[in-house]
Design an enzyme around this catalytic site. Structure first.
Site: not given
Length: 377
Positions: A35, A40-41, A79-80, A118, A136, A190, A197, A206
């Site tokens: 997680e 962001q990856t 990253g991060y 999260y 998220d 989605c 769809c 939806c």
DNA sequence: AATTCGGGGAG
DNA sequence: CTCCCAGAATT
């Protein structure tokens, strides 16, 4: 509100879910690692990193006993990087506080630094089947389309509403599958552009599908452009080694290695392009006087300024220029010059590194690019 | 509430 | 190119 058909979602998830490494386990530690990497990856990026990481650090204790440096090396390119540091600190925290037993509910997980709402919800729902919703980017997009949510999904109001909504619809059994189903749906069906769809298990729920405008959601304000900066960089070579510097413990690329240099505003670029100002940069970065004369000599020969090479971060854009100074071009009795000076270098976080080691250490991609370019001759 | 943290996939 | 990604901490 009509609500989400959660059983249909879960059934769909169990039919089509991708076979991902972290779905083979319910170990909270393994879920935790995945997680954090997935923040962001994208999944496709994380997989090889996750496999390497779990092989080297199979459990909490292995990670807690490691050096931070080695964790950063495994994280290189992902990253991060504060994620890696906090994961490592978190592992040590858990080992120290509870002898390695992971916190077993959402609130307890939240006490771990680097574990936010999260990640705590993801671990709690997947590993412990606690009934807490995750939110998220995928979930925001799916909900904004189902509800035709007209406000900016990044606003606190939107987040609060979505969370309240999810608390109502998340089922008591298999909440982890529900959460993963929502995210899987966002990732594979989605999608941001051209949602599929016709494959969606929640099509009947939806509103935007009913009205034919799913692509206009989620609503969000456009992002700021990255700040322009440039980055003069010194490549000092000496007997098969290159001079590296450790970056500060906070901020951009914290605790990683770099070639000496500093970020500057664009207007000063011209002076560096003309070959001026490099000695000032050198002295700014390297207070040790050992190489002063040699560097002066090399700079007086007007070495060509290479670049620019552009590297873009989330909110910053570097134009990198560099000069290569090969000390061996001036020194022949080089071992003599270097003798006993490494301790002084260390105060600036400087270190001579074997060129061969460059692909092992935690060197950010921006500097890998320079090195690669430099090898092409 | 807004900023600061990377790097790469996808269109 | 632009947008976005299984976000969290800091200001």
């Amino acid at each position: 509100m009509s609500g989400i058909n959660s059983s249909k979602l879960i059934q769909w998830f169990n039919q089509v879910k991708r076979d991902l490494p972290w779905r083979k386990t319910k170990e909270p530690y393994a879920i935790w690692v995945s997680e954090v990497m997935l923040q962001q990856t994208q999944v496709i990026t994380v997989i090889p990193y996750y496999l390497r990481f779990m092989k080297r650090f199979p459990d909490l204790f292995a990670l807690a006993e490691a050096e931070q440096e080695e964790v950063l090396e495994l994280w290189r390119g992902l990253g991060y990087y504060s994620r890696a540091r906090r994961l490592w600190e978190g592992a040590r925290y858990v080992v120290q506080m509870t002898e390695g037993r992971m916190p077993e509910n959402y609130d307890a997980l939240l006490t771990i630094k680097g574990v936010g709402e999260y990640t705590a919800a993801a671990i709690a729902s997947i590993a412990y089947e606690e009934r807490v919703p995750v939110m998220d980017g995928n979930v925001k997009r799916v909900l904004s389309r189902i509800l035709r949510w007209e406000e900016d999904v990044e606003k606190a109001r939107s987040r609060r509403f979505f969370l309240e909504y999810l608390k109502e619809v998340i089922p008591g059994d298999c909440p982890g599958d529900f959460n993963q189903g929502m995210m899987e749906l966002g990732a594979t069906v989605c999608t941001p552009k051209n949602p599929r769809c016709e494959q969606c298990p929640l099509q009947e729920d939806c509103e935007s599908f009913a009205l034919g405008d799913p692509q206009v959601y989620p609503v969000k304000k456009s992002k700021e452009k990255p700040t322009e900066a440039f980055r003069p960089t010194l490549i000092l070579l000496h007997r098969g080694q290159v001079l590296l510097k450790k970056r500060p413990t906070t901020g951009l690329l914290a605790n990683l290695w770099e070639f000496p240099g500093e970020e500057m505003m664009i207007p000063s670029l011209e002076k560096f392009r003309e070959g001026k100002e490099w000695y000032g940069l050198y002295k700014n970065q390297i207070s040790d006087p050992t190489y002063d004369e040699i560097v002066k000599e090399l700079l007086s020969r007007n070495p060509s300024v290479k670049g620019p090479l552009v590297h873009t971060f989330s909110h910053r854009r570097w134009q990198m220029v560099w000069v290569v100074l090969d000390l061996d071009d001036v020194i022949d009795k080089s071992s003599e010059v270097r003798a006993g000076k490494d301790s002084q270098l260390k105060e600036d976080g400087l270190c001579w590194m074997d060129v061969k080691e460059l692909d092992r250490i935690a060197l950010p991609v921006a500097f890998q690019k320079i090195w690669t370019k430099l090898q092409e001759r």
